[in-house]
Design a protein around this motif. Structure first.
Motif, PDB file in Angstrom:
ATOM      1  N   ASP A 288      -7.164  -8.682 -15.254  1.00 32.46           N
ATOM      2  CA  ASP A 288      -6.058  -8.556 -14.261  1.00 32.46           C
ATOM      3  C   ASP A 288      -5.277  -9.817 -14.365  1.00 32.46           C
ATOM      4  O   ASP A 288      -5.212 -10.820 -13.601  1.00 32.46           O
ATOM      5  N   LYS A 289      -4.202  -9.734 -15.317  1.00 36.28           N
ATOM      6  CA  LYS A 289      -3.459 -10.768 -15.617  1.00 36.28           C
ATOM      7  C   LYS A 289      -2.302 -11.127 -14.639  1.00 36.28           C
ATOM      8  O   LYS A 289      -1.683 -12.101 -14.579  1.00 36.28           O
ATOM      9  N   TYR A 290      -2.227  -9.964 -13.798  1.00 39.81           N
ATOM     10  CA  TYR A 290      -1.023 -10.099 -12.783  1.00 39.81           C
ATOM     11  C   TYR A 290      -1.377 -11.435 -11.858  1.00 39.81           C
ATOM     12  O   TYR A 290      -0.537 -11.909 -11.278  1.00 39.81           O
ATOM     13  N   VAL A 316       5.838 -12.759   5.102  1.00 39.96           N
ATOM     14  CA  VAL A 316       4.491 -12.058   5.362  1.00 39.96           C
ATOM     15  C   VAL A 316       4.851 -10.863   4.421  1.00 39.96           C
ATOM     16  O   VAL A 316       5.853 -10.294   4.132  1.00 39.96           O
ATOM     17  N   LYS A 317       3.698 -10.702   3.501  1.00 43.57           N
ATOM     18  CA  LYS A 317       3.780 -10.142   2.148  1.00 43.57           C
ATOM     19  C   LYS A 317       2.622  -9.451   1.716  1.00 43.57           C
ATOM     20  O   LYS A 317       1.469  -9.494   2.270  1.00 43.57           O
ATOM     21  N   ASP A 318       2.989  -8.500   0.697  1.00 46.53           N
ATOM     22  CA  ASP A 318       2.039  -8.097  -0.091  1.00 46.53           C
ATOM     23  C   ASP A 318       2.007  -8.652  -1.604  1.00 46.53           C
ATOM     24  O   ASP A 318       2.934  -9.728  -1.672  1.00 46.53           O
ATOM     25  N   SER A 319       1.380  -8.235  -2.689  1.00 47.07           N
ATOM     26  CA  SER A 319       1.291  -8.922  -3.851  1.00 47.07           C
ATOM     27  C   SER A 319       2.658  -8.784  -4.722  1.00 47.07           C
ATOM     28  O   SER A 319       2.839  -9.590  -5.789  1.00 47.07           O
ATOM     29  N   TYR A 320       3.734  -7.705  -4.263  1.00 51.42           N
ATOM     30  CA  TYR A 320       4.933  -7.876  -4.895  1.00 51.42           C
ATOM     31  C   TYR A 320       5.639  -9.137  -4.807  1.00 51.42           C
ATOM     32  O   TYR A 320       6.476  -9.639  -5.591  1.00 51.42           O
ATOM     33  N   ALA A 321       5.369  -9.898  -3.555  1.00 51.89           N
ATOM     34  CA  ALA A 321       5.999 -11.204  -3.542  1.00 51.89           C
ATOM     35  C   ALA A 321       5.784 -12.000  -4.205  1.00 51.89           C
ATOM     36  O   ALA A 321       6.640 -13.030  -4.443  1.00 51.89           O
ATOM     37  N   ASP A 339      -0.533 -13.204   4.257  1.00 57.81           N
ATOM     38  CA  ASP A 339      -0.956 -11.834   3.776  1.00 57.81           C
ATOM     39  C   ASP A 339      -2.020 -11.382   4.963  1.00 57.81           C
ATOM     40  O   ASP A 339      -2.916 -11.710   5.179  1.00 57.81           O
ATOM     41  N   LEU A 340      -1.299 -10.328   5.811  1.00 60.55           N
ATOM     42  CA  LEU A 340      -1.884  -9.798   7.028  1.00 60.55           C
ATOM     43  C   LEU A 340      -3.015  -9.116   6.740  1.00 60.55           C
ATOM     44  O   LEU A 340      -4.043  -8.927   7.438  1.00 60.55           O
ATOM     45  N   ARG A 341      -3.329  -8.666   5.451  1.00 62.97           N
ATOM     46  CA  ARG A 341      -4.821  -7.908   5.050  1.00 62.97           C
ATOM     47  C   ARG A 341      -5.767  -9.013   5.135  1.00 62.97           C
ATOM     48  O   ARG A 341      -7.169  -8.482   5.267  1.00 62.97           O
ATOM     49  N   TYR A 342      -5.637 -10.250   4.971  1.00 59.37           N
ATOM     50  CA  TYR A 342      -6.755 -11.333   5.154  1.00 59.37           C
ATOM     51  C   TYR A 342      -6.662 -12.481   6.158  1.00 59.37           C
ATOM     52  O   TYR A 342      -7.507 -12.863   6.478  1.00 59.37           O
ATOM     53  N   LEU A 362       8.261  -8.783   3.124  1.00 57.32           N
ATOM     54  CA  LEU A 362       8.191  -8.495   2.063  1.00 57.32           C
ATOM     55  C   LEU A 362       7.163  -7.426   1.343  1.00 57.32           C
ATOM     56  O   LEU A 362       6.115  -7.988   1.282  1.00 57.32           O
ATOM     57  N   TYR A 363       7.345  -6.236   1.334  1.00 61.00           N
ATOM     58  CA  TYR A 363       6.309  -5.233   0.932  1.00 61.00           C
ATOM     59  C   TYR A 363       6.868  -4.287   0.065  1.00 61.00           C
ATOM     60  O   TYR A 363       7.996  -4.042  -0.011  1.00 61.00           O
TER      61      TYR A 363
END
Length: 382
Positions: A288-290, A316-321, A339-342, A362-363
């Motif tokens: 997972d190089k990203y 407040v974001k996901d991995s796109y940010a 990251d609201l998921r965690y 940003l999502y």
């Protein structure tokens, strides 16, 4: 039945028996694997047997998963199935489309109207609870909406854009919605999305940064002011792992480093770790190089820069940010990334405690419409 037919059937029966017996023996002798690099996931291990698990119908399904995951030469069989599927014209597997020039696209699943309504209400209520914070919302359309010239003919790109527009129209008018569809669409012939991964490239994130600068009223750093480095050209991303389609060219990953570097410190607060870099360069050796960007996702990251303007930004974001964040260092003294998921603390209290005056949500569209944690904007425990 003549003699030749009998001989033929006996030979085929023997060959089949040898194949089954050989594969059974090979599976017995082959050590179990814990992780699949090609699928980028942990593999099922032998479940513990008990009479109770058997009666509760828990053992058999887990054992079937174990056999499937640990089957000898699993990657070879998956690759062969992929080749057969492509030969017969199959264009979709496991929610991933294969388009022109080997581009993979994540399928957009229409969300339930009530789920969309709940997310919009959560954002609007959060705005009302924090009226002094200037808020920006960026929902990024994924490749399926932008690269329509590379989609299979039967795939519609309309749905994702329609739902993004629904959110845009339903947000409180005081919330600034940043529409990046026009600028990304105008650059669709450039390398702005990975072919094998669901993320945008650093170039795609840069174009969104330019649009962001117009809305947040800061002067962006021009492309010529960056040293652009290609750090790998062997990246196979999440869609490659998920779809099973093989014999596709890998992606490359670039990072943009300002020629006039700014000093900063990165704090991974929950892990009690600090770093002087936004990048975990060792991760280019991993599948997972990203995750070279920020070493993946974290509940709360704080970046402190040498910028003296005193501006604080909450993202407040996901991995796109993760690919866009490096462009913002020159414009803020502090950047708080959640990251609201965690993240488990109360966001309203966080804003008050840290005196946040500006916020970016940003999502990418897929995550926004599928992730239920967004409805927790106001509901985390104090």
């Amino acid at each position: 039945m003549n003699t030749y037919e009998k001989i033929y059937k006996r030979i085929m029966a023997c060959l089949l028996s040898l194949f089954i017996g050989g594969m059974f023996t090979i599976n017995l002798l082959t050590p179990n694997k814990s992780f699949s690099d090609s699928e980028n996931r942990n593999l099922e291990q032998l479940p513990a047997f008990s009479i109770q698990n058997l009666l509760d119908k828990k053992f058999t399904p887990n054992y079937e998963k174990y056999i499937s995951d640990q089957f000898a030469y699993r990657d070879f069989w998956i690759s062969m199935k992929s080749d057969i599927d492509r030969t017969i014209g199959k264009k979709e597997n496991n929610g991933v489309y294969i388009g022109k020039n080997g581009f993979l696209f994540q399928k957009f699943n229409k969300p339930e109207d009530q789920d969309v309504k709940s997310k919009i209400e959560a954002i609007n209520n959060f705005h009302l609870a924090n009226p002094n914070v200037q808020k920006h919302v960026m929902l990024v359309p994924t490749a399926i909406s932008i690269l329509e010239n590379k989609l299979p003919n039967y795939v519609s790109r309309v749905d994702e854009v329609t739902y993004i527009d629904k959110v845009k129209k339903s947000l409180n008018k005081e919330i600034n919605f940043i529409d990046v569809y026009p600028i990304l669409s105008s650059k669709k012939n450039e390398y702005i999305f990975y072919k094998t991964d669901h993320h945008w490239t650093t170039k795609g994130a840069y174009y969104a940064y330019l649009e962001l600068s117009k809305n947040m009223k800061f002067t962006p750093i021009q492309k010529g002011s960056f040293n652009i480095k290609k750090i790998t050209n062997s990246f196979y991303g999440s869609l490659y792992s998920k779809a099973g389609f093989r014999h596709i060219d890998p992606d490359s990953i670039e990072i943009y480093e300002p020629k006039e570097a700014i000093k900063y410190k990165v704090e991974y607060v929950d892990e009690a770790k600090t770093s002087q870099s936004l990048y975990e360069m060792n991760n280019i050796k991993k599948k997972d190089k990203y995750t070279v960007f920020f070493n993946g996702n974290h509940p709360f990251v704080k970046i402190t820069t040498e910028n003296t303007n005193g501006k604080k930004l909450l993202i407040v974001k996901d991995s796109y940010a993760n690919a866009l964040l490096p462009f913002l260092l020159s414009h803020f003294s502090e950047i708080h990334i959640i990251d609201l998921r965690y993240y488990t603390d109360n966001l309203n209290m966080f804003i008050q405690k840290n005196k946040i005056e500006e916020m970016l949500l940003l999502y990418n569209a897929n995550t926004f419409f599928e992730d239920s944690s967004i409805t927790d904007l106001n509901d985390k425990e104090n």
